[in-house]
Design an enzyme around this catalytic site. Structure first.
Site, PDB file in Angstrom:
ATOM      1  N   HIS A 275      41.952  58.931  34.621  1.00 17.04           N
ATOM      2  CA  HIS A 275      41.720  60.311  35.044  1.00 17.04           C
ATOM      3  C   HIS A 275      42.110  60.456  36.503  1.00 17.04           C
ATOM      4  O   HIS A 275      41.852  59.563  37.297  1.00 17.04           O
ATOM      5  CB  HIS A 275      40.242  60.697  34.860  1.00 17.04           C
ATOM      6  CG  HIS A 275      40.054  62.162  34.773  1.00 17.04           C
ATOM      7  ND1 HIS A 275      40.044  62.973  35.882  1.00 17.04           N
ATOM      8  CD2 HIS A 275      39.909  62.981  33.700  1.00 17.04           C
ATOM      9  CE1 HIS A 275      39.890  64.218  35.494  1.00 17.04           C
ATOM     10  NE2 HIS A 275      39.809  64.260  34.181  1.00 17.04           N
ATOM     11  N   ASP A 329      38.013  62.252  26.448  1.00 16.11           N
ATOM     12  CA  ASP A 329      38.636  62.252  25.128  1.00 16.11           C
ATOM     13  C   ASP A 329      38.374  60.982  24.338  1.00 16.11           C
ATOM     14  O   ASP A 329      38.694  60.927  23.148  1.00 16.11           O
ATOM     15  CB  ASP A 329      40.153  62.446  25.279  1.00 16.11           C
ATOM     16  CG  ASP A 329      40.485  63.867  25.697  1.00 16.11           C
ATOM     17  OD1 ASP A 329      39.734  64.764  25.300  1.00 16.11           O
ATOM     18  OD2 ASP A 329      41.471  64.061  26.424  1.00 16.11           O
TER      19      ASP A 329
HETATM   20  N1  CMC Z   1      46.657  53.601  30.402  1.00 11.36           N
HETATM   21  C1  CMC Z   1      47.302  52.670  31.141  1.00 11.36           C
HETATM   22  N2  CMC Z   1      47.622  52.852  32.435  1.00 11.36           N
HETATM   23  C2  CMC Z   1      47.266  54.006  33.000  1.00 11.36           C
HETATM   24  C3  CMC Z   1      46.567  54.998  32.299  1.00 11.36           C
HETATM   25  C4  CMC Z   1      46.269  54.757  30.945  1.00 11.36           C
HETATM   26  N3  CMC Z   1      45.631  55.667  30.205  1.00 11.36           N
HETATM   27  N4  CMC Z   1      46.347  56.047  33.110  1.00 11.36           N
HETATM   28  C5  CMC Z   1      46.864  55.714  34.291  1.00 11.36           C
HETATM   29  N5  CMC Z   1      47.433  54.484  34.218  1.00 11.36           N
HETATM   30  C6  CMC Z   1      48.105  53.757  35.314  1.00 11.36           C
HETATM   31  C7  CMC Z   1      49.560  54.232  35.400  1.00 11.36           C
HETATM   32  O1  CMC Z   1      50.405  53.473  34.575  1.00 11.36           O
HETATM   33  C8  CMC Z   1      49.808  54.029  36.868  1.00 11.36           C
HETATM   34  O2  CMC Z   1      50.010  52.656  37.097  1.00 11.36           O
HETATM   35  P1  CMC Z   1      51.066  52.150  38.224  1.00 11.36           P
HETATM   36  O3  CMC Z   1      50.522  52.671  39.531  1.00 11.36           O
HETATM   37  O4  CMC Z   1      51.015  50.669  38.103  1.00 11.36           O
HETATM   38  O5  CMC Z   1      52.388  52.751  37.843  1.00 11.36           O
HETATM   39  C9  CMC Z   1      48.496  54.401  37.530  1.00 11.36           C
HETATM   40  O6  CMC Z   1      47.508  54.127  36.536  1.00 11.36           O
HETATM   41  C10 CMC Z   1      48.402  55.857  37.923  1.00 11.36           C
HETATM   42  O7  CMC Z   1      48.731  56.629  36.774  1.00 11.36           O
HETATM   43  P2  CMC Z   1      49.233  58.114  36.833  1.00 11.36           P
HETATM   44  O8  CMC Z   1      49.845  58.479  35.515  1.00 11.36           O
HETATM   45  O9  CMC Z   1      50.037  58.348  38.052  1.00 11.36           O
HETATM   46  O10 CMC Z   1      47.841  58.869  37.006  1.00 11.36           O
HETATM   47  P3  CMC Z   1      47.653  60.418  36.919  1.00 11.36           P
HETATM   48  O11 CMC Z   1      46.497  60.733  37.776  1.00 11.36           O
HETATM   49  O12 CMC Z   1      48.929  61.146  37.169  1.00 11.36           O
HETATM   50  O13 CMC Z   1      47.313  60.651  35.372  1.00 11.36           O
HETATM   51  C11 CMC Z   1      46.226  60.912  33.327  1.00 11.36           C
HETATM   52  C12 CMC Z   1      46.073  60.927  34.851  1.00 11.36           C
HETATM   53  C13 CMC Z   1      44.951  61.414  32.674  1.00 11.36           C
HETATM   54  C14 CMC Z   1      47.352  61.882  32.923  1.00 11.36           C
HETATM   55  C15 CMC Z   1      46.557  59.493  32.867  1.00 11.36           C
HETATM   56  O14 CMC Z   1      45.474  58.628  33.176  1.00 11.36           O
HETATM   57  C16 CMC Z   1      46.894  59.415  31.389  1.00 11.36           C
HETATM   58  O15 CMC Z   1      48.040  59.672  31.006  1.00 11.36           O
HETATM   59  N6  CMC Z   1      45.903  59.049  30.520  1.00 11.36           N
HETATM   60  C17 CMC Z   1      46.134  58.984  29.101  1.00 11.36           C
HETATM   61  C18 CMC Z   1      46.083  60.374  28.487  1.00 11.36           C
HETATM   62  C19 CMC Z   1      44.669  60.900  28.463  1.00 11.36           C
HETATM   63  O16 CMC Z   1      43.733  60.238  28.047  1.00 11.36           O
HETATM   64  N7  CMC Z   1      44.525  62.173  28.860  1.00 11.36           N
HETATM   65  C20 CMC Z   1      43.246  62.862  28.883  1.00 11.36           C
HETATM   66  C21 CMC Z   1      42.797  63.113  30.285  1.00 11.36           C
HETATM   67  S1  CMC Z   1      41.092  63.640  30.420  1.00 11.36           S
HETATM   68  C22 CMC Z   1      40.997  65.142  29.605  1.00 11.36           C
HETATM   69  C23 CMC Z   1      41.943  66.178  30.070  1.00 11.36           C
HETATM   70  O17 CMC Z   1      42.319  66.277  31.225  1.00 11.36           O
HETATM   71  O18 CMC Z   1      42.275  66.987  29.222  1.00 11.36           O
END
Ligand code: CMC
Length: 392
Positions: A275, A329
């Site tokens: 998140h 989720d």
């Molecule tokens: N699994 C594995 N690695 C992850 C995950 C994950 N779910 N989330 C973040 N990371 C890693 C990502 O690979 C990156 O690593 P590195 O720095 O080594 O490249 C680092 O953490 C930062 O990730 P990011 O994608 O830049 O983080 P963000 O803040 O842009 O994304 C997020 C947040 C929610 C989109 C992301 O965590 C994600 O895609 N999660 C999976 C989808 C999910 O469960 N979404 C629901 C979110 S909560 C409810 C909502 O908002 O609706």
């Protein structure tokens, strides 16, 4: 996080542009008094009230009132609001007929976005400075969105939608319209708590989308329709569907470690984890897990829950050091599955709840509006010489 600056080439005397932050991470885009998140301590509050208290003590409609109008309602205000919502639950036969022409294989989020937008055709008077208009639009949207979600579910099965039941409260009535059975009181109470937990979450993507749309002074139905479209994506609300698919794919507890290691090695995002705001386990995931356990105690265990807990434990080791833990989720799908709700309705249910937050932000945006119009850093070519079609 990569940053780029506009400093180079800025004429002397012009203030330096702020650095570019992909995804606007950490960039305040509004001031808001609606929701507060402490992502390091894992604390979430709506209008100053801890979400844990609201989930255990309040109802979804009371929480929606709190979010939109900023204070808990008195008994008579709540009674009036509940009655107004109840009176506006039905949707026009013309909207139902329109939904009957939607492809039955289409995603219910697309059906919801279209039907929410169509409300603007039926209630086209726009009086954004009139409190009665605001109240009426809030009531109408909170009342009709669940009816439209349930209607599409029956329509795509080739059935006629059933009418809301006036003797049932909000959450119980939705489950009744969906399943055609009056729900068990515990199931209805737990579903209501799920709606409270999903009702608001500060400036997430769909709420930002709602505020941007609101800032143009368009109608509230367009505001909600744009937010529904944004919520549908797999990085936002759509993740709750993908969590169950992921657990089904993993299959058994003994496969969890190998599956997770391979997914991490392939740089896959683990659905239901991570998140932007939380660096600890999402407080909503903690409560949803408790609600899931209550359901399993009452209605029978789900082995997929054991698999989910194993995945959480293994992931704590692999992803925890990066601040990646279960989000809202991760356990919500297990709750909805136990309630007998089809997987592709999980995100529309998220929308039923989040409409309260979107409307709170709509109202707040109107209170101090300035149209959103951020800048950009142009990275394309310039000064190209036009080539006639015959010379390309
Ligand atoms: N699994 C594995 N690695 C992850 C995950 C994950 N779910 N989330 C973040 N990371 C890693 C990502 O690979 C990156 O690593 P590195 O720095 O080594 O490249 C680092 O953490 C930062 O990730 P990011 O994608 O830049 O983080 P963000 O803040 O842009 O994304 C997020 C947040 C929610 C989109 C992301 O965590 C994600 O895609 N999660 C999976 C989808 C999910 O469960 N979404 C629901 C979110 S909560 C409810 C909502 O908002 O609706």
């Amino acid at each position: 996080m990569a940053e780029a600056s506009l400093d180079a080439g800025t004429p002397a005397g012009t203030p330096a542009a702020p650095p570019f932050r992909p995804g606007l991470e950490g960039v305040p885009a509004t001031q808001s008094a609606i929701c507060d998140i402490d992502g390091r301590k894992g604390i979430l509050s709506y209008r100053g009230y801890a979400v844990d208290d609201l989930a255990s003590q309040s109802s979804f409609l009371e929480t929606a009132y709190l979010l939109v109008w900023g204070t808990l309602p008195t008994a008579s205000q709540l009674e009036e609001f509940q009655q107004e919502v109840q009176m506006h639950r039905r949707v026009s036969f013309r909207i139902r007929d329109m939904m009957k022409s939607f492809p039955s294989a289409g995603h219910p989020m697309d059906a919801l976005q279209s039907s929410a937008a169509s409300l603007g055709l039926f209630y086209s008077r726009r009086a954004l400075d009139n409190p009665e208009y605001i109240y009426g639009a809030v009531v109408r949207l909170i009342a009709k969105i669940p009816t439209m979600v349930a209607a599409f579910q029956l329509i795509r099965k080739g059935q006629d939608p059933i009418q809301p039941r006036d003797d049932l409260p909000y959450a119980a009535n939705f489950l009744y319209m969906l399943t055609e059975r009056e729900p068990d009181p515990l199931a209805a109470r737990i579903f209501d708590a799920c709606l409270i937990l999903h009702a608001e979450h500060s400036l997430n993507a769909s709420t930002f989308s709602a505020r941007v749309t609101a800032s143009t002074l368009t109608d509230p139905y367009a505001v909600v329709a744009s937010a529904v479209g944004t919520l549908a994506g797999p990085l936002h609300g759509g993740a709750n569907e993908d969590v169950l698919e992921m657990l089904e794919l993993i299959g058994t507890e003994d496969r969890v470690e190998a599956w997770l290691d391979q997914a991490i090695a392939e740089k896959q995002k683990i659905m239901g984890f991570g998140h932007r705001e939380y660096k600890v386990k999402d407080p909503r995931a903690v409560i949803l897990q408790q609600l899931a356990e209550q359901l399993f105690d009452q209605f029978g265990h789900d082995p997929m829950y054991d698999l989910a807990r194993k995945l959480e434990a293994v992931a704590a080791d692999r992803l925890g050091p990066k601040g990646i833990y279960p989000n809202v989720d991760f356990y919500s799908g297990l709750v909805y599955r136990k309630l007998g709700i089809p997987e592709d309705l999980f995100t529309p249910i998220f929308a039923i709840a989040r409409v309260a937050g979107w409307l709170a932000h709509w109202k707040e945006q109107l209170g101090a509006n300035r149209i959103y119009r951020p800048s950009q850093i142009y990275t394309g070519p310039s000064g190209l010489t036009w080539q006639p079609l015959s010379e390309r």
